[in-house]
Design a protein around this motif. Structure first.
Motif, PDB file in Angstrom:
ATOM      1  N   ALA A  64     118.539  73.201 125.961  1.00  0.00           N
ATOM      2  CA  ALA A  64     116.946  72.654 125.429  1.00  0.00           C
ATOM      3  C   ALA A  64     115.377  72.080 126.256  1.00  0.00           C
ATOM      4  O   ALA A  64     114.968  72.733 126.214  1.00  0.00           O
ATOM      5  N   GLU A  65     116.099  72.210 127.396  1.00  0.00           N
ATOM      6  CA  GLU A  65     115.534  72.151 128.624  1.00  0.00           C
ATOM      7  C   GLU A  65     114.940  73.154 128.706  1.00  0.00           C
ATOM      8  O   GLU A  65     113.420  73.208 128.624  1.00  0.00           O
ATOM      9  N   ARG A  66     115.331  73.918 128.241  1.00  0.00           N
ATOM     10  CA  ARG A  66     113.997  75.659 128.213  1.00  0.00           C
ATOM     11  C   ARG A  66     113.500  75.267 127.691  1.00  0.00           C
ATOM     12  O   ARG A  66     112.675  76.394 127.761  1.00  0.00           O
ATOM     13  N   ALA A  67     114.095  75.406 126.628  1.00  0.00           N
ATOM     14  CA  ALA A  67     113.045  75.987 125.398  1.00  0.00           C
ATOM     15  C   ALA A  67     111.475  75.160 125.424  1.00  0.00           C
ATOM     16  O   ALA A  67     110.793  74.809 125.283  1.00  0.00           O
ATOM     17  N   ALA A  68     111.875  73.374 126.064  1.00  0.00           N
ATOM     18  CA  ALA A  68     110.563  73.340 126.427  1.00  0.00           C
ATOM     19  C   ALA A  68     109.852  73.187 126.941  1.00  0.00           C
ATOM     20  O   ALA A  68     108.636  73.329 127.178  1.00  0.00           O
ATOM     21  N   ALA A  69     110.060  73.782 127.954  1.00  0.00           N
ATOM     22  CA  ALA A  69     109.475  74.375 128.773  1.00  0.00           C
ATOM     23  C   ALA A  69     108.650  75.715 128.811  1.00  0.00           C
ATOM     24  O   ALA A  69     107.724  75.715 129.497  1.00  0.00           O
ATOM     25  N   GLU A  70     109.484  76.300 128.300  1.00  0.00           N
ATOM     26  CA  GLU A  70     108.855  77.311 127.019  1.00  0.00           C
ATOM     27  C   GLU A  70     108.073  77.357 126.741  1.00  0.00           C
ATOM     28  O   GLU A  70     106.430  77.831 126.825  1.00  0.00           O
ATOM     29  N   ALA A  71     107.657  76.698 125.830  1.00  0.00           N
ATOM     30  CA  ALA A  71     107.100  75.630 125.315  1.00  0.00           C
ATOM     31  C   ALA A  71     105.932  75.152 126.292  1.00  0.00           C
ATOM     32  O   ALA A  71     104.489  75.658 125.827  1.00  0.00           O
ATOM     33  N   ARG A  72     106.149  74.304 127.127  1.00  0.00           N
ATOM     34  CA  ARG A  72     104.879  73.437 127.694  1.00  0.00           C
ATOM     35  C   ARG A  72     104.130  74.831 128.310  1.00  0.00           C
ATOM     36  O   ARG A  72     102.604  74.867 128.877  1.00  0.00           O
ATOM     37  N   ALA A  73     104.781  75.802 128.522  1.00  0.00           N
ATOM     38  CA  ALA A  73     104.574  76.783 129.202  1.00  0.00           C
ATOM     39  C   ALA A  73     103.586  78.189 128.569  1.00  0.00           C
ATOM     40  O   ALA A  73     102.005  78.071 128.998  1.00  0.00           O
ATOM     41  N   LEU A  74     103.652  78.113 127.073  1.00  0.00           N
ATOM     42  CA  LEU A  74     103.038  78.757 126.721  1.00  0.00           C
ATOM     43  C   LEU A  74     101.774  77.519 125.527  1.00  0.00           C
ATOM     44  O   LEU A  74     100.400  78.614 125.778  1.00  0.00           O
ATOM     45  N   ALA A  75     102.027  76.105 125.915  1.00  0.00           N
ATOM     46  CA  ALA A  75     100.929  75.761 125.599  1.00  0.00           C
ATOM     47  C   ALA A  75     100.078  76.018 126.270  1.00  0.00           C
ATOM     48  O   ALA A  75      98.389  75.582 126.534  1.00  0.00           O
ATOM     49  N   ALA A  76      99.916  75.873 128.025  1.00  0.00           N
ATOM     50  CA  ALA A  76      99.446  76.165 129.145  1.00  0.00           C
ATOM     51  C   ALA A  76      98.462  76.826 129.446  1.00  0.00           C
ATOM     52  O   ALA A  76      97.315  77.117 129.402  1.00  0.00           O
ATOM     53  N   GLU A  77      99.035  77.904 128.869  1.00  0.00           N
ATOM     54  CA  GLU A  77      98.718  80.040 128.737  1.00  0.00           C
ATOM     55  C   GLU A  77      97.298  79.760 127.669  1.00  0.00           C
ATOM     56  O   GLU A  77      96.192  79.595 128.294  1.00  0.00           O
ATOM     57  N   ALA A  78      97.749  78.906 125.965  1.00  0.00           N
ATOM     58  CA  ALA A  78      96.986  78.586 125.275  1.00  0.00           C
ATOM     59  C   ALA A  78      95.686  77.885 126.042  1.00  0.00           C
ATOM     60  O   ALA A  78      94.585  78.136 125.276  1.00  0.00           O
ATOM     61  N   GLU A  79      95.837  76.922 126.210  1.00  0.00           N
ATOM     62  CA  GLU A  79      94.807  75.627 127.089  1.00  0.00           C
ATOM     63  C   GLU A  79      93.893  76.408 127.459  1.00  0.00           C
ATOM     64  O   GLU A  79      92.426  76.551 127.728  1.00  0.00           O
ATOM     65  N   SER A  80      94.705  77.702 128.713  1.00  0.00           N
ATOM     66  CA  SER A  80      93.493  78.210 129.440  1.00  0.00           C
ATOM     67  C   SER A  80      92.737  78.797 129.250  1.00  0.00           C
ATOM     68  O   SER A  80      91.986  79.381 130.171  1.00  0.00           O
ATOM     69  N   ARG A  81      93.098  79.834 128.336  1.00  0.00           N
ATOM     70  CA  ARG A  81      92.329  80.828 127.866  1.00  0.00           C
ATOM     71  C   ARG A  81      91.321  80.368 126.961  1.00  0.00           C
ATOM     72  O   ARG A  81      90.688  80.291 127.083  1.00  0.00           O
ATOM     73  N   ARG A  82      91.508  79.200 126.516  1.00  0.00           N
ATOM     74  CA  ARG A  82      90.387  78.417 125.527  1.00  0.00           C
ATOM     75  C   ARG A  82      89.238  78.180 126.238  1.00  0.00           C
ATOM     76  O   ARG A  82      88.443  78.103 125.843  1.00  0.00           O
ATOM     77  N   VAL A  83      90.140  77.276 127.631  1.00  0.00           N
ATOM     78  CA  VAL A  83      88.629  77.291 128.484  1.00  0.00           C
ATOM     79  C   VAL A  83      87.686  77.663 129.310  1.00  0.00           C
ATOM     80  O   VAL A  83      87.128  78.149 129.633  1.00  0.00           O
ATOM     81  N   VAL A  84      88.921  79.156 129.662  1.00  0.00           N
ATOM     82  CA  VAL A  84      88.363  80.216 130.381  1.00  0.00           C
ATOM     83  C   VAL A  84      86.769  81.088 129.274  1.00  0.00           C
ATOM     84  O   VAL A  84      85.722  81.338 129.455  1.00  0.00           O
ATOM     85  N   ALA A  85      87.193  81.104 128.314  1.00  0.00           N
ATOM     86  CA  ALA A  85      86.399  82.290 126.666  1.00  0.00           C
ATOM     87  C   ALA A  85      85.217  80.583 126.822  1.00  0.00           C
ATOM     88  O   ALA A  85      84.213  81.087 126.319  1.00  0.00           O
ATOM     89  N   GLU A  86      85.623  79.048 126.249  1.00  0.00           N
ATOM     90  CA  GLU A  86      84.584  78.375 126.116  1.00  0.00           C
ATOM     91  C   GLU A  86      83.087  78.745 127.797  1.00  0.00           C
ATOM     92  O   GLU A  86      81.856  78.279 127.203  1.00  0.00           O
ATOM     93  N   SER A  87      83.873  78.095 128.778  1.00  0.00           N
ATOM     94  CA  SER A  87      83.229  78.496 129.929  1.00  0.00           C
ATOM     95  C   SER A  87      81.973  80.062 129.445  1.00  0.00           C
ATOM     96  O   SER A  87      80.699  80.600 129.984  1.00  0.00           O
TER      97      SER A  87
END
Length: 359
Positions: free
Chosen positions: A103-126
């Motif tokens: 469960a912890e591994r799945a949660a960590a992977e989900a957080r990592a994917l969300a952070a990566e998506a947010e980073s791509r969104r911020v870079v694209a907006e910039s």
């Protein structure tokens, strides 16, 4: 080895009490129930343990069989039942631990994917913002050049005198407004290039004291209009490796900002020096109203410059933001602070690695 009298021990009940059991299969169960999987290296977030889930389950099953076999051989049916109960308890603990790790591994992977998506969104907006600013500033320059050219011809009465003399003054006002808009378009273009990473440095050896003197000479006419006192202080002969045009723009932007916010008959001081760590320093101090707490640190500096200066009608420039970006491209930083005697101090510090020998 000595074992406690708990459910998962290897003591067997007899008519005289408990008989202590020992054997080669007792040790794996204790290790399986008490051991914890080692985490991965720090800095990698949550990672899978060194012992996989399947291996832990297999270890629990083997331990269960070992307990049952050891109990059966040593004390018959009663020992086998007790050993199986202890092994089952250990198996449940291991299975619960495995589920928690999954469960912890799945949660960590989900957080990592969300952070990566947010980073791509911020870079694209910039990047989209930078492209918009660059295209908009380019579109503004062409018509502004036309307005400035014809208004200058009208102000100078190149094709003949005006029947109404006031028209010449109006033309000069149009020309001045066009110059201000053109400067704003240039600032937007520079800022867009810096933020999008398209501003490259053309690096050469730079004498910071000589550059400061040239910038001060360029600002003297504007300072004379406001009856300001400009002074230059050289502390050594600082030389550094950098983009001379970018460093000159930093100095001019800081000086222009100081002159703009310093009241009549005030003072502006420019210092070129080398600090104790060996880094080249460019310092601009003024005797103006100072900077408010809400505008410190530098993140609030843009708001200060965006306020309209009623005396000059200026204040929409981006000089401090551009100076900060150009300093960052050199690996340096721009700091704003209040002077003890009133006014503002702007300090640009370049890394010591850029200081040339003999400075």
């Amino acid at each position: 080895m000595t074992s406690r009298r708990v459910v998962d021990s290897t003591d067997t009940p007899t008519a005289k009490g408990f008989r202590r059991m020992s054997g080669p299969l007792c040790l794996p169960l204790g290790n399986a129930a008490a051991s914890q999987p080692e985490p991965a290296q720090a800095g990698e977030g949550f990672a899978a343990p060194t012992v996989t889930s399947k291996a832990l389950i297999l270890l629990a099953i083997l331990a269960s069989a070992g307990f049952a076999l050891a109990g059966g051989l040593a004390a018959g049916l009663a020992g086998a039942i007790l050993g199986a109960a202890g092994a089952a308890f250990a198996f449940m603990r291991v299975a619960k631990h495995v589920r928690r790790l999954d469960a912890e591994r799945a949660a960590a992977e989900a957080r990592a994917l969300a952070a990566e998506a947010e980073s791509r969104r911020v870079v694209a907006e910039s990047l989209a913002k930078s492209r918009f600013l660059a295209e908009m500033s380019h579109e503004l320059r062409t018509p502004l050049n036309t307005v400035m050219g014809f208004s200058e011809m009208m102000a100078e009465e190149v094709l003949g005198p005006h029947r109404v003399p006031a028209y010449a003054g109006y033309a000069r006002d149009i020309h001045g407004a066009g110059r201000h808009l053109l400067a704003l378009a240039d600032d937007l273009l520079d800022l867009a290039r810096i933020e999008s990473g398209h501003r490259t440095l053309v690096e050469t050896p730079v004498r910071l004291d000589v550059l400061a003197e040239d910038c001060l000479a360029m600002m003297r006419p504007l300072a004379a209009e406001r009856r300001l006192s400009l002074s230059l202080e050289r502390l050594g002969t600082p030389r550094l490796w950098g983009d001379e045009r970018a460093i000159r723009q930093i100095a001019l932007n800081l000086l222009a900002n100081a002159v703009k916010f310093t009241p009549l008959e005030g003072q502006v001081r420019l210092v070129a020096a080398v600090d104790a760590k060996g880094g080249a320093v460019l310092l601009v101090e003024d005797s103006g109203p100072g900077i408010a707490d809400s505008e410190l640190p530098l993140g609030g500096a843009h708001a200060r410059e965006s306020r309209l200066d009623l005396a000059t009608g200026r204040g929409a420039g981006l000089g401090l933001a551009i100076a900060r970006g150009l300093a960052a491209l050199h690996g340096g930083e721009l700091e704003l602070s209040r002077r003890a005697g009133g006014g503002t101090r702007a300090r640009v510090t370049f890394p010591p690695a850029r200081t040339l020998c003999g400075a």
